[in-house]
Structure formats: structure tokens, C-alpha cells
Write an enzyme that holds these catalytic residues in place. Structure first.
Site, mmCIF file in Angstrom:
data_model
loop_
_atom_site.group_PDB
_atom_site.id
_atom_site.type_symbol
_atom_site.label_atom_id
_atom_site.label_comp_id
_atom_site.label_asym_id
_atom_site.label_seq_id
_atom_site.Cartn_x
_atom_site.Cartn_y
_atom_site.Cartn_z
ATOM 1 N N ASP A 139 0.843 -1.211 0.000
ATOM 2 C CA ASP A 139 0.000 0.000 0.000
ATOM 3 C C ASP A 139 0.866 1.245 0.000
ATOM 4 O O ASP A 139 0.518 2.256 0.610
ATOM 5 C CB ASP A 139 -0.913 -0.032 1.239
ATOM 6 C CG ASP A 139 -1.986 1.049 1.177
ATOM 7 O OD1 ASP A 139 -2.519 1.416 2.262
ATOM 8 O OD2 ASP A 139 -2.275 1.547 0.068
ATOM 9 N N LYS A 142 2.383 3.717 -5.709
ATOM 10 C CA LYS A 142 1.774 2.760 -6.665
ATOM 11 C C LYS A 142 2.760 2.372 -7.770
ATOM 12 O O LYS A 142 2.692 1.264 -8.271
ATOM 13 C CB LYS A 142 0.511 3.380 -7.274
ATOM 14 C CG LYS A 142 -0.451 3.943 -6.223
ATOM 15 C CD LYS A 142 -0.661 2.997 -5.042
ATOM 16 C CE LYS A 142 -1.121 3.714 -3.784
ATOM 17 N NZ LYS A 142 -0.989 2.872 -2.569
ATOM 18 N N ASP A 167 -3.408 -2.746 -2.330
ATOM 19 C CA ASP A 167 -4.458 -1.719 -2.294
ATOM 20 C C ASP A 167 -4.413 -0.871 -3.566
ATOM 21 O O ASP A 167 -3.414 -0.837 -4.285
ATOM 22 C CB ASP A 167 -4.268 -0.812 -1.067
ATOM 23 C CG ASP A 167 -5.465 0.106 -0.833
ATOM 24 O OD1 ASP A 167 -5.268 1.167 -0.233
ATOM 25 O OD2 ASP A 167 -6.588 -0.246 -1.261
ATOM 26 N N ASN A 168 -5.515 -0.183 -3.849
ATOM 27 C CA ASN A 168 -5.578 0.875 -4.867
ATOM 28 C C ASN A 168 -5.402 0.414 -6.310
ATOM 29 O O ASN A 168 -4.799 1.122 -7.130
ATOM 30 C CB ASN A 168 -4.529 1.962 -4.573
ATOM 31 C CG ASN A 168 -4.660 2.493 -3.184
ATOM 32 O OD1 ASN A 168 -3.734 2.366 -2.374
ATOM 33 N ND2 ASN A 168 -5.806 3.078 -2.863
ATOM 34 N N GLU A 197 -11.482 4.538 -0.192
ATOM 35 C CA GLU A 197 -11.635 4.898 1.222
ATOM 36 C C GLU A 197 -12.455 6.175 1.421
ATOM 37 O O GLU A 197 -12.269 7.154 0.702
ATOM 38 C CB GLU A 197 -10.266 5.041 1.916
ATOM 39 C CG GLU A 197 -9.250 5.921 1.232
ATOM 40 C CD GLU A 197 -8.258 5.139 0.392
ATOM 41 O OE1 GLU A 197 -8.678 4.150 -0.216
ATOM 42 O OE2 GLU A 197 -7.089 5.512 0.347
HETATM 43 N N1 LIG Z 1 9.798 3.099 -1.423
HETATM 44 C C1 LIG Z 1 8.977 3.266 -0.380
HETATM 45 N N2 LIG Z 1 9.067 2.447 0.670
HETATM 46 C C2 LIG Z 1 8.232 2.627 1.724
HETATM 47 N N3 LIG Z 1 7.284 3.602 1.783
HETATM 48 C C3 LIG Z 1 7.180 4.409 0.742
HETATM 49 C C4 LIG Z 1 7.995 4.280 -0.370
HETATM 50 N N4 LIG Z 1 7.671 5.247 -1.239
HETATM 51 C C5 LIG Z 1 6.679 5.943 -0.674
HETATM 52 N N5 LIG Z 1 6.384 5.465 0.507
HETATM 53 C C6 LIG Z 1 5.419 6.013 1.430
HETATM 54 C C7 LIG Z 1 4.009 5.693 0.989
HETATM 55 C C8 LIG Z 1 3.403 6.855 0.247
HETATM 56 C C9 LIG Z 1 1.883 6.843 0.267
HETATM 57 C C10 LIG Z 1 1.356 5.590 -0.439
HETATM 58 N N6 LIG Z 1 -0.107 5.599 -0.623
HETATM 59 C C11 LIG Z 1 -0.664 6.328 -1.607
HETATM 60 O O1 LIG Z 1 0.006 7.033 -2.331
HETATM 61 C C12 LIG Z 1 -2.161 6.323 -1.729
HETATM 62 C C13 LIG Z 1 -2.762 7.364 -2.418
HETATM 63 C C14 LIG Z 1 -4.158 7.428 -2.537
HETATM 64 C C15 LIG Z 1 -4.789 8.551 -3.285
HETATM 65 C C16 LIG Z 1 -5.767 8.292 -4.246
HETATM 66 C C17 LIG Z 1 -6.371 9.347 -4.921
HETATM 67 C C18 LIG Z 1 -5.980 10.648 -4.663
HETATM 68 F F1 LIG Z 1 -6.569 11.680 -5.304
HETATM 69 C C19 LIG Z 1 -5.015 10.908 -3.702
HETATM 70 C C20 LIG Z 1 -4.421 9.866 -3.005
HETATM 71 C C21 LIG Z 1 -4.967 6.435 -1.957
HETATM 72 C C22 LIG Z 1 -4.360 5.393 -1.266
HETATM 73 O O2 LIG Z 1 -5.096 4.405 -0.669
HETATM 74 C C23 LIG Z 1 -2.959 5.323 -1.144
HETATM 75 O O3 LIG Z 1 -2.426 4.254 -0.490
HETATM 76 MG MG LIG Z 2 -3.909 2.713 -0.202
#
Ligand SMILES: Nc1ncnc2c1ncn2CCCCCNC(=O)c1cc(-c2ccc(F)cc2)cc(O)c1O
Ligand SMILES: [Mg+2]
Length: 212
Positions: A139, A142, A167-168, A197
Site C-alpha cells: 500500500d 503505486k 491496495d488501490n 476509502e
Molecule cells: N519506497 C517506499 N518504501 C516505503 N514507503 C514508501 C515508499 N515510497 C513511498 N512510501 C510512502 C508511501 C506513500 C503513500 C502511499 N499511498 C498512496 O500514495 C495512496 C494514495 C491514494 C490517493 C488516491 C487518490 C488521490 F486523489 C489521492 C491519493 C490512496 C491510497 O489508498 C494510497 O495508499
Molecule cells: Mg492505499
């Protein structure tokens, strides 16, 4: 104050310390009524709950801790003996998650790692004493889902029957990942349609069982 800090404050003021279900309920109420946040949420969360109950993992990895909502959601269903590792890249969010997980009383059940998943995955066997994972929840960013599931494969962290949930798949979407798990021949993969969500929009989880 960041949105994540506002969610944590709401939980601390409205949930019961040591009660994971009350923490989840508070985060979801805030997400529906006050501010949207990118937790897997209550609707997709019910599907994730079912997968966790069916799999009953003893070792599990999560990529993308965010505020700790899905870590709490999953670990509340696992026995004390289970090992749950979660990786978060963003130190601010990792700090919020640390406090949220502690408030839920699950700090002894969750190993938090603050790092880029690409750096951590190759270290999991030696540094974190992992053999293989029974279950993985993806999650995080993406566009690195495919990179990371391939890293899990090449680092021999998956075994026949490992359940990988992502997810997503629809929103914001992970088309390259969905295509990979559905066509590479290494997984039995199914898409589970649901809602995004805290929204009526469509989204869904992909469940992919590694063939070994
Ligand atoms: N290389 C790595 N290793 C570990 N963590 C790491 C990483 N690189 C980053 N990250 C840290 C995670 C960054 C956030 C990930 N989740 C998401 O980006 C995410 C976004 C939306 C979303 C959908 C529509 C919209 F308009 C706006 C947002 C919904 C969700 O359910 C989500 O999970
Ligand atoms: Mg998500």
C-alpha cells in the site's frame, strides 16, 4: 498541524487507549466526517480482514505504514506469536504511526521500519531474521509495487501459498502491477472490487497467491 497530526489528536481524544477497534473506528469516523485520508479504510478493510482471517499469517510484511491504520487493523486479528513488519518511507508519518500503534496498545506486536522499501527488502532475512512471509500487504507508492514484488521474489521472501494483497488497484491505480501479477504465471490472482476509502468511488484489492 498536519492532517495526520489532526487524525492522531482526534484518536487520542475519542478512542480508548489499548482498544484497537476504537482506534480504527475513530480514524474512520474522522475520514468520513471531517478529513479524507489515504487509509485503506473500513470498507476495503473488511475485505482485508477476511483475507487475514483466512490466511492466519505467522509472518507478515506491510509496505506503506502511513498512519498505522492497516497495521492495527491486521495485527488485532493475529495471535501474540505472529511477527508483523511494516515499512514507511516518510519519517513524519512513521512518527504518527508509532504514536497511533502505541495508543492502540500494539507496539510490542509491530516492528516499524522507516526506510525506502527497496533498501529494506534485501535486508529482511539477515537483519530482521525473516525466513519467508505468509502474507504481504502492499500500500505504498503505486509505481513501485511491481519493483517491490519482484524484489520479494528474487530475495526468496515468498513461498508456495504466500498471499500478497495490494491496495488501490483502481484508484489511484496500479495497472502495471495488476498486469504483472495476473499474467506473469507466478500467481493465482483475483481482483476484489470495493469502494475507495471514505468515498462512494470505486476501488479494489488484488489478492495474489504465489505458486512457488
Ligand atoms: N519506497 C517506499 N518504501 C516505503 N514507503 C514508501 C515508499 N515510497 C513511498 N512510501 C510512502 C508511501 C506513500 C503513500 C502511499 N499511498 C498512496 O500514495 C495512496 C494514495 C491514494 C490517493 C488516491 C487518490 C488521490 F486523489 C489521492 C491519493 C490512496 C491510497 O489508498 C494510497 O495508499
Ligand atoms: Mg492505499
Amino acid at each position: 498541524m498536519s492532517k495526520e497530526q489532526r487524525v492522531l489528536r482526534y484518536v487520542q481524544q475519542n478512542a480508548s487507549r489499548g482498544d484497537p477497534d476504537s482506534v480504527l473506528a475513530a480514524v474512520d469516523k474522522f475520514g468520513w466526517e471531517t478529513e479524507w485520508a489515504m487509509n485503506v479504510g473500513d470498507v476495503k478493510g473488511l475485505i482485508l480482514d477476511r483475507f487475514v482471517k483466512e490466511t492466519a499469517p505467522q509472518t507478515m510484511l506491510e509496505l506503506g505504514t502511513y498512519m498505522g491504520y492497516s497495521a492495527i487493523r491486521v495485527v488485532r486479528l493475529l495471535p501474540e506469536t505472529a511477527k508483523f513488519l511494516t515499512v514507511e518511507f516518510n519519517p513524519e508519518n512513521a512518527a504518527i504511526a508509532n504514536e497511533m500503534i502505541a495508543f492502540a496498545g500494539l507496539q510490542n506486536r509491530i516492528i516499524q521500519i522507516t526506510s525506502d522499501s527497496a533498501d529494506v527488502i534485501p535486508q529482511l532475512k539477515k537483519k530482521y531474521d525473516v525466513d519467508t512471509f505468509d502474507m504481504v500487504f502492499i500500500d505504498h507508492w503505486k509505481d513501485v509495487y511491481v519493483r517491490d514484488i519482484k524484489l520479494l521474489e528474487t530475495n526468496n521472501l515468498l513461498r508456495k501459498g504466500t498471499v500478497v494483497v495490494a491496495d488501490n488497484i483502481i484508484n489511484p491505480g496500479a495497472p502495471e502491477y495488476a498486469d504483472y501479477v495476473r499474467t506473469c504465471g507466478k500467481y493465482d490472482s483475483t481482483f476484489h472490487e470495493s469502494n475507495f476509502e471514505y468515498s462512494d468511488d470505486i476501488d479494489g484489492l488484488e489478492k495474489s497467491v504465489y505458486r512457488g
